[in-house]
Enzyme design. Structure first.
Site, PDB file in Angstrom:
ATOM      1  N   TYR A  42     -37.617 -25.017 -10.790  1.00 45.66           N
ATOM      2  CA  TYR A  42     -36.302 -24.574 -10.327  1.00 45.66           C
ATOM      3  C   TYR A  42     -35.514 -24.036 -11.517  1.00 45.66           C
ATOM      4  O   TYR A  42     -35.676 -24.510 -12.651  1.00 45.66           O
ATOM      5  CB  TYR A  42     -35.531 -25.726  -9.680  1.00 45.66           C
ATOM      6  CG  TYR A  42     -36.083 -26.160  -8.337  1.00 45.66           C
ATOM      7  CD1 TYR A  42     -35.504 -25.727  -7.148  1.00 45.66           C
ATOM      8  CD2 TYR A  42     -37.187 -27.002  -8.257  1.00 45.66           C
ATOM      9  CE1 TYR A  42     -36.000 -26.125  -5.906  1.00 45.66           C
ATOM     10  CE2 TYR A  42     -37.693 -27.407  -7.025  1.00 45.66           C
ATOM     11  CZ  TYR A  42     -37.094 -26.963  -5.854  1.00 45.66           C
ATOM     12  OH  TYR A  42     -37.600 -27.361  -4.634  1.00 45.66           O
ATOM     13  N   GLU A  43     -34.641 -23.059 -11.257  1.00 42.63           N
ATOM     14  CA  GLU A  43     -33.974 -22.365 -12.358  1.00 42.63           C
ATOM     15  C   GLU A  43     -32.998 -23.242 -13.130  1.00 42.63           C
ATOM     16  O   GLU A  43     -32.568 -22.878 -14.231  1.00 42.63           O
ATOM     17  CB  GLU A  43     -33.270 -21.108 -11.866  1.00 42.63           C
ATOM     18  CG  GLU A  43     -32.123 -21.345 -10.919  1.00 42.63           C
ATOM     19  CD  GLU A  43     -31.508 -20.023 -10.454  1.00 42.63           C
ATOM     20  OE1 GLU A  43     -30.553 -19.569 -11.111  1.00 42.63           O
ATOM     21  OE2 GLU A  43     -31.980 -19.474  -9.463  1.00 42.63           O
ATOM     22  N   SER A  44     -32.642 -24.403 -12.597  1.00 41.99           N
ATOM     23  CA  SER A  44     -31.759 -25.315 -13.335  1.00 41.99           C
ATOM     24  C   SER A  44     -32.474 -25.952 -14.514  1.00 41.99           C
ATOM     25  O   SER A  44     -31.829 -26.604 -15.348  1.00 41.99           O
ATOM     26  CB  SER A  44     -31.232 -26.402 -12.398  1.00 41.99           C
ATOM     27  OG  SER A  44     -32.307 -27.040 -11.717  1.00 41.99           O
ATOM     28  N   SER A  73     -32.068 -23.913 -18.947  1.00 39.90           N
ATOM     29  CA  SER A  73     -32.282 -22.719 -18.132  1.00 39.90           C
ATOM     30  C   SER A  73     -32.804 -21.570 -18.978  1.00 39.90           C
ATOM     31  O   SER A  73     -33.634 -20.775 -18.527  1.00 39.90           O
ATOM     32  CB  SER A  73     -30.979 -22.300 -17.430  1.00 39.90           C
ATOM     33  OG  SER A  73     -30.633 -23.221 -16.420  1.00 39.90           O
TER      34      SER A  73
END
Length: 239
Positions: A42-44, A73
């Site tokens: 996930y981009e987090s 990130s």
């Protein structure tokens, strides 16, 4: 049916960059069924997340709590995504055109929009650099439009050769999964073509829900119905 059909696209894949919403539900269903070893990113900054329920956002704590690693990130994008280390990206869309270009920015004129959408986030980079992308979206003329109000993420641009001209690393969208069927880009024109309809859906219904004259594959298939294993896994995720 849409979620299950999308999850099947991850068979044999090692890594998946996941968008929130329907793409996340489909990716986590794949992890519970077809692809138990897949690493969800996930981009987090979470790598190898195993959420027991669909996360509410990329900032949902359950992603970090169940991850193999949490990085910045910047590292996710600069080291993992942009160099082509992610097999497949799962994306949603507010609008989609015949070449699988995506709008998640505005509806209407950019300077005076009717609706301001969540925006790009990491979607343009996912669309550009993943080995391939799969788009998961509900099928309607509001979504499947002849012309986007704004191009947020490039699919196949204006047709053959567009991605190469733009210097995009990945192969682009290889499938669009909807609640009515599956669309895939034509090998020559790159225009989306209906290749499969879900159980109980007629091709005419898909044509009516598309904002351009949608092409239909010569050998139109029927999507395999959900198995009991798939349904049980989906219920566990959504209960």
């Amino acid at each position: 049916m849409m979620t299950i059909a999308a999850s099947r696209m991850l068979r044999g894949k090692r890594t998946c960059f996941v968008g929130i919403g329907l793409p996340s539900l489909a990716a986590n269903l794949a992890r519970a069924t077809w692809a138990p070893e897949i690493v969800l990113v996930y981009e987090s900054g979470t790598i190898g997340s195993k959420p027991p329920r669909p996360p509410l956002s990329i900032g949902d704590g359950v992603l970090a709590e169940t991850a193999d690693a949490v990085v910045s990130s910047a590292e996710i994008f600069n080291y993992w995504l942009q160099p082509g280390r992610i097999d497949v990206g799962f994306l949603g869309a507010a609008q989609l055109d015949r070449y699988a270009n995506i709008n998640t920015t505005v509806i209407g004129d950019y300077r005076r929009p009717k609706v301001r959408l969540p925006g790009a986030g990491g979607a343009p980079e996912i669309a550009a650099s993943c080995g391939e992308t799969v788009i998961v979206v509900r099928h309607s003329t509001r979504v499947f439009v002849d012309r986007l109000d704004f191009t947020t993420s490039v699919g196949h641009g204006d047709g053959p050769g567009a991605r190469d001209r733009l210097g995009l690393r990945g192969a682009g969208p290889t499938a669009v999964i909807t609640d009515l069927g599956i669309l895939e880009p034509d090998p020559e024109s790159r225009e989306l073509t209906l290749t499969s309809v879900h159980p109980g859906v007629e091709a005419e219904r898909v044509l009516e829900a598309t904002g351009w004259p949608l092409k239909i594959a010569v050998h139109l298939e029927a999507t395999a119905a959900p198995t009991e294993t798939e349904l049980a896994a989906l219920r566990r995720l959504t209960e």
